[in-house]
Scaffold this active site. Structure first.
Site, PDB file in Angstrom:
ATOM      1  N   GLY A  21     -10.555   7.177   4.939  1.00 57.74           N
ATOM      2  CA  GLY A  21      -9.131   6.871   4.907  1.00 57.74           C
ATOM      3  C   GLY A  21      -8.762   6.238   3.579  1.00 57.74           C
ATOM      4  O   GLY A  21      -9.631   5.870   2.791  1.00 57.74           O
ATOM      5  N   GLY A  23      -5.292   3.865   1.563  1.00 61.68           N
ATOM      6  CA  GLY A  23      -3.960   3.294   1.632  1.00 61.68           C
ATOM      7  C   GLY A  23      -3.463   3.083   0.216  1.00 61.68           C
ATOM      8  O   GLY A  23      -3.975   3.706  -0.717  1.00 61.68           O
ATOM      9  N   ALA A  26      -6.230   0.797  -1.421  1.00 58.88           N
ATOM     10  CA  ALA A  26      -7.546   0.730  -0.795  1.00 58.88           C
ATOM     11  C   ALA A  26      -8.106   2.099  -0.451  1.00 58.88           C
ATOM     12  O   ALA A  26      -7.373   3.035  -0.168  1.00 58.88           O
ATOM     13  CB  ALA A  26      -7.455  -0.107   0.481  1.00 58.88           C
ATOM     14  N   ASP A 140       3.496  -4.556  10.872  1.00 56.11           N
ATOM     15  CA  ASP A 140       3.445  -3.144  10.457  1.00 56.11           C
ATOM     16  C   ASP A 140       2.872  -2.290  11.586  1.00 56.11           C
ATOM     17  O   ASP A 140       2.082  -1.383  11.346  1.00 56.11           O
ATOM     18  CB  ASP A 140       2.592  -3.019   9.182  1.00 56.11           C
ATOM     19  CG  ASP A 140       2.864  -1.720   8.424  1.00 56.11           C
ATOM     20  OD1 ASP A 140       3.894  -1.066   8.704  1.00 56.11           O
ATOM     21  OD2 ASP A 140       2.051  -1.355   7.561  1.00 56.11           O
TER      22      ASP A 140
END
Ligand code: ATP
Length: 356
Positions: A21, A23, A26, A140
């Site tokens: 993954g 972001g 990151a 969030d």
């Protein structure tokens, strides 16, 4: 430079594997502990080098995320095991969650009874209750941040505490924006945020889970915000034909403009939709079905939007290349790192979205 984090290479302790993954600042990779053989997720957070730099996370933001994660200890919340730091990154060794997003799991089902939906929502609420008891607001909450350990057990894990805050005196003066579809009226109005801000998001997520429609989504951000501020939603029979009255009541308690009148996490956990008190309520839940057909469409659209990230990454790359004129050595090196970061993320997105 002194920091409480470990100044050894992550690679000394873990075998670093595939990327799972990414972001803003990151990259998350699967790692295996060399000593125990246990798998973890390593979140490599790029540090901001200079205060003027556009890239990398600020130290205070990284430290806030870490101290919040360290305070939390609950089955439905991601656990933090270790922290490394080198010149470029702070790396969090996190519990590995391999079941993907809850919404993707549900979209693969053929039917989902309300009684099953409530089991998922209850787990989200249990995780939130633990946070809220410690006065921590997630801020969030959205489908991307609700993962499953694995598909067999389907235990929910809340992730991404990147903008989470400790709430002092019941509210917090910070101003920030989450994802338009899920933000509460107080976020748009720049009013104090609180634990109640998470509860609004639970209302939106539940609404979508049951109907496959997003309650406030407009054609653009301004329209969405206007719908949120006006609390302009309804339970259209076309989409809520099989929805129980209990479920609608649960949502109505959450999509409330005034934060003080919104249901709290403890209110929700004892709501009869989550915790039926008699057989009639249990029956009502069992007979009701979620609108899975429409939910599948919603989820496909959501995935498509995520793949539009590719376009914005391409723009970022071309900007970076254009910036190259008139650069000194240090800036050029930062730009190199930016480009390799963007390229890696880009490849990852393309893999994910089947565009490749
Ligand atoms: P954003 O910029 O979206 O706020 P971020 O930089 O804070 O993201 P995260 O959301 O924590 O990063 O992680 C990015 C992605 O990596 C997540 O969307 C998720 O897909 C994956 N991921 C994060 N933590 C884990 C984990 N513990 N196990 C498995 N996958 C994870």
């Amino acid at each position: 430079e002194s920091s409480p984090y470990r100044h050894e290479p992550v690679e000394d302790w873990y075998i670093v594997g595939e990327e799972i993954g990414s972001g803003h600042f990151a990259v998350v990779k699967k790692v295996v502990c060399k000593r125990s053989g246990t798998e973890f997720a390593a979140k490599f957070i790029r540090k901001k080098r200079a205060s003027t730099s556009r890239r990398g996370a600020r130290r205070e933001d990284i430290e806030r995320e870490i101290s919040i994660l360290q305070e939390l200890n609950h089955v439905n919340i991601i656990k933090l095991y270790d922290i490394f730091e080198d010149k470029q990154d702070v790396t969090l060794i996190l519990e590995l969650v391999s079941g993907g997003e809850l919404f993707d799991f549900i979209a693969e089902r053929d039917v989902l009874h309300e009684s099953e939906a409530t089991a998922f929502i209850a787990q989200v609420l249990e995780g939130l209750a633990h946070m809220h008891l410690k006065n921590i607001a997630h801020l969030d909450l959205k489908p991307e941040n609700i993962l499953l350990t694995n598909r067999a057990q389907a235990v929910i894990k809340l992730i991404d505490f990147g903008i989470s805050r400790k709430i002092e005196d019941g509210k917090n003066e910070i101003q920030m924006l989450g994802t338009p579809e899920f933000v509460a009226p107080e976020v748009i109005a720049y009013e104090p945020l609180g634990l109640y801000t998470d509860m609004w998001a639970v209302g939106v997520i539940t609404y979508i889970l049951l109907s496959g429609c997003s309650p406030f989504l407009g054609d653009n951000k301004q329209e969405t915000f206007a719908n949120i501020c006006a609390v302009d939603f309804s339970f259209d029979d076309e989409f809520f034909g099989n929805t129980s009255d209990l479920a609608k009541d649960f949502i109505r308690g959450l999509l409330v403009k005034h934060p003080g009148r919104r249901a709290s996490v403890t209110d929700c956990l004892s709501h009869p939709w989550i915790k039926p008190i008699n057989d009639r309520q249990k029956e009502e839940r069992k007979e009701a079905k979620t609108n899975l057909e429409r939910f599948k469409t919603f989820n496909a659209r959501r995935k498509w939007k995520q793949s539009l990230k590719v376009v914005s990454l391409c723009n970022r790359l071309s900007r970076s290349i254009k910036n190259r004129n008139n650069m000194n050595g240090d800036e050029a090196q930062e730009e190199d790192e930016e480009e390799s970061f963007v390229l890696r993320t880009l490849f990852h997105c393309i893999e994910d979205s089947n565009l490749g």
